[in-house]
Design an enzyme around this catalytic site. Structure first.
Site, PDB file in Angstrom:
ATOM      1  CG  HIS A 121      21.139  20.185  31.075  1.00  0.00           C
ATOM      2  ND1 HIS A 121      21.886  20.923  30.221  1.00  0.00           N
ATOM      3  CD2 HIS A 121      20.183  21.192  31.689  1.00  0.00           C
ATOM      4  CE1 HIS A 121      21.108  21.923  30.011  1.00  0.00           C
ATOM      5  NE2 HIS A 121      20.346  22.222  30.975  1.00  0.00           N
ATOM      6  CE1 TYR A 147      30.833  20.467  24.756  1.00  0.00           C
ATOM      7  CE2 TYR A 147      28.885  19.441  25.635  1.00  0.00           C
ATOM      8  CZ  TYR A 147      30.009  20.002  25.777  1.00  0.00           C
ATOM      9  OH  TYR A 147      30.229  20.756  27.008  1.00  0.00           O
ATOM     10  CE  LYS A 186      35.256  16.881  32.945  1.00  0.00           C
ATOM     11  NZ  LYS A 186      33.815  16.526  33.614  1.00  0.00           N
ATOM     12  CE1 TYR A 233      30.235  17.506  28.667  1.00  0.00           C
ATOM     13  CE2 TYR A 233      28.523  17.583  30.644  1.00  0.00           C
ATOM     14  CZ  TYR A 233      29.041  18.363  29.368  1.00  0.00           C
ATOM     15  OH  TYR A 233      28.574  19.460  28.942  1.00  0.00           O
ATOM     16  N   PRO A 267      38.192  24.264  26.946  1.00  0.00           N
ATOM     17  CG  PRO A 267      37.024  26.031  25.730  1.00  0.00           C
ATOM     18  CD  PRO A 267      38.311  25.463  26.012  1.00  0.00           C
TER      19      PRO A 267
HETATM   20  C1  PHB Z   1      29.433  27.312  28.243  1.00  0.00           C
HETATM   21  O1  PHB Z   1      28.271  27.553  28.694  1.00  0.00           O
HETATM   22  O2  PHB Z   1      30.003  28.385  28.494  1.00  0.00           O
HETATM   23  C2  PHB Z   1      30.109  26.075  28.273  1.00  0.00           C
HETATM   24  C3  PHB Z   1      29.372  24.847  28.109  1.00  0.00           C
HETATM   25  C4  PHB Z   1      30.031  23.637  27.991  1.00  0.00           C
HETATM   26  C5  PHB Z   1      31.360  23.850  27.621  1.00  0.00           C
HETATM   27  C6  PHB Z   1      32.070  24.829  27.443  1.00  0.00           C
HETATM   28  C7  PHB Z   1      31.315  26.155  27.763  1.00  0.00           C
HETATM   29  O3  PHB Z   1      31.978  22.551  27.297  1.00  0.00           O
END
Ligand code: PHB
Ligand code: APR
Length: 398
Positions: A72, A205, A301, A389, A297
């Site tokens: 990505h 997000y 990270k 990120y 989460p």
């Molecule tokens: C996930 O795919 O579980 C996931 C992806 C990004 C995040 C947190 C969890 O920031």
């Protein structure tokens, strides 16, 4: 049994360490409390930074990740009903992340360990660590025998505490030598895994007035979605239908229309916490991964930090055995903590930006929207998000 390094905990941190040490000819054993299937049953995040991808390659287990992982180059931030893409690749001069589940990372490491004939002791109960303030530390555990309670002892040069947040290693460090920093957030993440195509080819997000939502994925046919929920909610309160309904309400019209729903394969609520232990070394015992720190989460990270701790630790141990120097060991804690605090700060900030905090009132929401507006429309702002990120290089700031 006698080994050079006794690794307590067979999650991703313990297994990656085992593999890096094996490659360097250092003899290690992993002592894990659970079964292999139990460890693989835990669903965790799945976004790997470049540094983590490189470490999987260095450990010799990158093949399936490169074949099946999804590269990505950006992600979307949704606020005030509109999506805005952070073009990480352009903003960081060509860096990407890889979407590949932590379960798969752990499975690949376990398979490689098994193929190499290395020892992992599963279902070890009552694990205890001893004498790490001397140069002859020991690990004891119970297994086999009548009632599974025969006591076994491993003598080693070093103990690696890769036993997660609830492990025994951090808990065994002298209280007077340890400092812990913690923040608990007033909400959790309700997560769903489903065999449905992801709503979008990248992650979304979403900052919505109804609370945060995240659209993530494991493959082209498997999705992972999350909703911010009050800590008082129970997973039984959330039917699949209620989950999908709420997710739709937190998305933009295009995503809402495209969302494909289906039965959940897994559903759970996780609390959010920022936590750091200082230091991460106690004589001849080191902490690595979730044993030493937890991030909320948002930004994924956790696994990446565990992987970089392990890299610093394996380098330090390799230097000890090959170059007969303790410099790496002496520097381990400081080196890790600098990187950890940087990721802790980003995860805390990103959590604050994207979630609903009712106690901050309407003005809190307005501040968030203004900050998001700034980040999207300022090259400097967007670059700052992107650079955090994709993650710091291993040798940042040196
Ligand atoms: C996930 O795919 O579980 C996931 C992806 C990004 C995040 C947190 C969890 O920031
Ligand atoms: N003795 C032996 N093993 C133990 C003990 C103990 N007393 N306590 C815990 N363990 C084992 C757990 O069963 C688990 O398999 O240690 C392992 C720790 O694994 P994780 O919790 O996955 O931690 P870590 O390997 O550091 O991985 C960090 O996990 O929580 C995520 O976001 C985090 O992705 C990051 C990753």
């Amino acid at each position: 049994m006698r080994v050079q390094v006794a690794i307590v905990g067979g999650g991703p941190a313990g297994h990656l360490l085992g593999q890096l040490l094996y490659k360097a000819g250092i003899d290690a054993v992993i002592i894990e409390r659970q079964t292999r299937d139990y460890v693989l049953g835990r669903i965790r995040a799945g976004v790997l930074e470049q540094v983590c991808i490189d470490l999987m390659d260095e450990a010799g287990v990158g093949q399936r990740m490169h074949a099946e992982g999804l590269v990505h180059g950006g992600f979307d931030m949704l606020f005030k009903g509109e999506r805005h893409r952070i073009d990480m690749n352009r903003l960081t001069g060509g860096k990407n992340v890889m979407v590949y589940g932590q379960t798969e990372v752990t499975r690949d490491l376990m398979d490689a360990r098994q193929a190499a004939g290395l020892t992992t002791i599963y279902e070890a109960s009552n694990v205890t660590v001893h004498d790490f303030d001397t140069d002859k530390p020991r690990v004891r555990y119970e297994k086999d025998g009548p009632n599974g309670k025969e006591v076994h002892e491993i003598e080693c040069d070093f103990i690696a505490g890769c036993d997660g947040f609830h492990g025994v290693c951090r808990a065994s460090a002298p209280r007077s030598a340890i400092r812990e920093y913690e923040k608990i957030y007033p909400f959790g993440w309700l997560g769903i895994l489903s065999d449905t195509p992801p709503v979008h080819h990248e992650l979304i997000y979403a900052n919505s007035p109804r609370g945060f939502a995240l659209c993530s994925q494991r493959s082209h046919t498997r999705s992972r979605y999350y909703l911010q929920v009050p800590l008082t909610d129970k997973v039984e309160d959330w039917s699949d239908e209620a989950f999908w309904q709420e997710l739709r309400l937190r998305l933009d019209p295009e995503a809402r229309a495209k969302l494909v729903t289906g039965p959940s394969i897994e559903k759970s609520i996780a609390p959010l916490r920022s936590f750091v232990t200082e230091p991460m070394r106690f004589g001849r015992m080191f902490l690595a991964g979730d044993a030493a720190h937890i991030v909320p989460p948002t930004g994924a990270k956790g696994l990446n930090l565990a992987a970089t701790d392990v890299k610093y630790l394996s380098n330090a141990l390799i230097e000890f055995y090959q170059d007969k120097t303790e410099a790496g060991i002496d520097n381990y804690s400081e080196r890790c903590l600098r990187r950890i605090w940087r990721a802790e700060r980003f995860s805390w900030w990103f959590t604050g930006l994207m979630h609903r905090f009712p106690e901050n009132g309407e003005i809190g929401q307005k501040f968030q929207e203004a900050e998001l507006d700034y980040l999207i429309h300022s090259e400097a702002g967007a670059r700052s998000v992107a650079e955090n990120y994709v993650g710091l290089p291993l040798d940042f700031g040196e």
